[in-house]
Design an enzyme around this catalytic site. Structure first.
Site: not given
Ligand code: PPY
Length: 356
Positions: A81, A117, A265
């Site tokens: 992330k 994104p 989340n």
């Molecule tokens: C998530 O699902 O929390 C994400 O980070 C989504 C994501 C994962 C990979 C590429 C773009 C978005």
């Protein structure tokens, strides 16, 4: 392993890249939590934080969450992330400059981290990040060769999860005439609202932005509920699609729903809250199981060459994953969140460690 607030200081991830962007006074963090199942992938969040450490804790927690999300989904990606912690709302040119410099950082990582994104960033932002960060940036706009936003795909995964939950609770997966309350009608809540209305659900929504609430009520004909009245509103399914931490000791006592199935989340403030929900007879579908649709579809189509049909099949597969999680919870006598984490740990333990 826990990825909850408070536990992040004991972060067990692989690598965190930190850079201060002096021009935009922004701390940039890329957290690579685990590459055991594949190269790390996760969204780029842009937000304001109380201080640098709060941003670092958030990226650590979110990257650990992505490891579990990919593992439960059976997807060959690792947890990552990024967080861009801005000091204030940036003017468009300032923001674009920051996104380009962030793209250069993504490019430096040379594929160890791919992104798309997330909260606070859009497809249009990914177009800018990709100017310097390609080919490691997904979810660009269609005009720029990307697959566009992920919200509709996330909404599809949440919808099929609601069908699984309805079958368990009511004997039929249909959402027709089920009362459903969607909290937050942003990039995911909005398309979900439309899908639910089309399925004949008795749907209502809440939205903290009053003007947006008014416009959406007018455009869709769906009734809105005051944000302060959401928890006590009786419904079959409560659908958090706004912010994390909605489910905690006090809020759980006020809920009047049969199930919680939503896209936000980190809905549980603490791990015990999954047990609290079970004790109250509320079926909780773990957030990181049901909200994986956007990540799966965008990464599948852009990195793995899937067609949209394949992406739809894979996102619908979230239903079977959720069934498996709930069956494990039943057979092991544990709460659904613990069951989902157990499944993730088993997948991670079974994987051959990847050589870099
Ligand atoms: C998530 O699902 O929390 C994400 O980070 C989504 C994501 C994962 C990979 C590429 C773009 C978005």
């Amino acid at each position: 392993m826990s990825n909850r607030a408070g536990a992040a200081d004991a972060w067990d991830g692989e690598r965190i890249v930190t850079r201060f962007d002096a021009e935009a006074e922004t701390w940039m963090f890329v957290a690579i939590h685990s590459t055991r199942l594949g190269p790390a992938a996760g969204g780029t969040r842009l937000a304001q934080y109380p201080d640098r450490d709060a941003a670092r804790r958030d990226v650590q927690r979110l990257s650990a969450g992505m490891t579990d999300k990919w593992a439960v989904a059976g997807f060959p990606c690792g947890g990552g992330k990024a967080v861009l912690a801005t000091p204030r709302d940036l003017r468009p040119p300032e923001r674009e400059g920051l996104l380009r410099r962030y793209g250069a950082l993504v490019a430096e990582l040379a594929g160890a981290f791919t992104t798309g994104p997330d909260l606070g960033t859009s497809s249009a932002d990914m177009d800018v990040v990709a100017e310097t960060g390609a080919p490691y940036v997904f979810g660009r706009s269609r005009e720029r060769g990307g697959v566009g936003g992920s919200g509709g795909w996330t909404a599809l995964g949440v919808f099929v999860s609601m069908e699984v939950v309805c079958r368990r609770l009511f004997g039929t997966p249909s959402l027709a005439r089920r009362s459903v309350l969607v909290q937050g009608v942003g990039g995911v809540g909005r398309p979900l609202l439309e899908r639910l209305a089309a399925a004949g659900a008795q749907v209502r929504f809440s939205e903290s932005d009053a003007e947006r609430a008014r416009v959406i009520a007018e455009q869709t004909g769906v009734e809105s509920v005051a944000p302060g009245a959401v928890l006590e509103s009786a419904c079959d399914v409560f659908v958090p699609c706004a912010f994390g931490g909605v489910l905690h000791e006090e809020s759980i006592t006020r809920l009047r729903c049969r199930a919680v199935v939503g896209a936000a989340n980190n809905q549980l403030a603490a791990a015990e809250d999954s047990i609290r929900l079970a004790t109250r007879g509320i079926l909780y579908a773990p957030d990181f199981v049901v909200n994986a649709g956007g990540a799966i579809a965008v990464t599948g189509m852009e990195a793995m060459g899937w067609t949209p049909d394949r992406a739809e099949r894979e996102v619908r597969g979230i239903g079977a994953t959720l069934e498996r999680v709930l069956a494990l919870a039943d057979s092991a006598g544990i709460d659904p969140d613990s069951a989902a984490r157990r499944l993730a740990r088993e997948r991670l333990a079974a994987a051959e460690p990847r050589l870099a």
